[in-house]
Design an enzyme around this catalytic site. Sequence first.
Site, mmCIF file in Angstrom:
data_model
loop_
_atom_site.group_PDB
_atom_site.id
_atom_site.type_symbol
_atom_site.label_atom_id
_atom_site.label_comp_id
_atom_site.label_asym_id
_atom_site.label_seq_id
_atom_site.Cartn_x
_atom_site.Cartn_y
_atom_site.Cartn_z
ATOM 1 N N HIS A 1 -1.526 -10.229 -2.380
ATOM 2 C CA HIS A 1 -0.597 -9.956 -3.483
ATOM 3 C C HIS A 1 -1.115 -8.864 -4.414
ATOM 4 O O HIS A 1 -0.998 -8.948 -5.643
ATOM 5 C CB HIS A 1 -0.274 -11.243 -4.259
ATOM 6 N N HIS B 1 0.847 -1.184 0.000
ATOM 7 C CA HIS B 1 0.000 0.000 0.000
ATOM 8 C C HIS B 1 0.883 1.233 0.000
ATOM 9 O O HIS B 1 2.117 1.136 0.077
ATOM 10 C CB HIS B 1 -0.990 -0.002 1.184
ATOM 11 N N CYS C 1 5.777 6.526 4.383
ATOM 12 C CA CYS C 1 4.576 5.744 4.070
ATOM 13 C C CYS C 1 3.912 6.187 2.765
ATOM 14 O O CYS C 1 2.983 5.542 2.285
ATOM 15 C CB CYS C 1 3.564 5.810 5.211
ATOM 16 N N HIS D 1 5.067 0.202 -0.223
ATOM 17 C CA HIS D 1 5.759 -0.784 0.600
ATOM 18 C C HIS D 1 4.750 -1.855 1.012
ATOM 19 O O HIS D 1 3.549 -1.660 0.895
ATOM 20 C CB HIS D 1 6.370 -0.116 1.845
ATOM 21 N N GLU E 1 -0.378 -5.205 11.199
ATOM 22 C CA GLU E 1 0.491 -4.849 10.069
ATOM 23 C C GLU E 1 1.922 -5.318 10.345
ATOM 24 O O GLU E 1 2.656 -5.706 9.437
ATOM 25 C CB GLU E 1 0.362 -3.327 9.871
ATOM 26 N N HIS F 1 3.351 -5.298 3.554
ATOM 27 C CA HIS F 1 3.230 -5.877 4.889
ATOM 28 C C HIS F 1 2.716 -7.309 4.773
ATOM 29 O O HIS F 1 2.012 -7.647 3.817
ATOM 30 C CB HIS F 1 2.224 -5.099 5.744
HETATM 31 ZN ZN LIG Z 1 2.407 0.414 5.621
#
Ligand SMILES: [Zn+2]
Length: 136
Positions: free
Chosen positions: A63, A14, A23, A27, A124, A29
């Site tokens: 994914h 995201h 952010c 990136h 997360e 998670h």
């Molecule tokens: Zn994040």
Amino acid sequence: VPTVYFTRTFQAAHRLSGHLGKCSRIHGHNFALEVEIETDELGDDGFVVEFDYVKQLVDEYDHRLILKDGDPVADHLPADWVVLVPDDPSTEFMAGYLADQLATLVRLKNSDGGEVYVEVTLRETDSIAASGCAEL
Ligand SMILES: [Zn+2]
């Protein structure tokens, strides 16, 4: 009150388009979703909701890159790589959004069940999680 608990993990990327720090960059998670669903009554099939339906809903994010609807990054990617959501997909936002989506799903699949209450915790990382709930 009939209650079920599900857990499901998914890997997704995201970015937060409105964020000034790191952010804002794409990136990923390993998300872990914990779900609690309550209904007034069981459906005709004896379930609060079939786990398969929950899996299908959560796996839509697996994914994929989760972006705010209107994020220009989406224009550069194949449509099925991306899931668009109404706001920046912070873990806090996604927890509430997934709770809403799950409540809508349970209401649709278990129309005899009366009121639906959904509570989710979305992890997360090991140290960061957010929760959300929805009632229909
Ligand atoms: Zn994040």
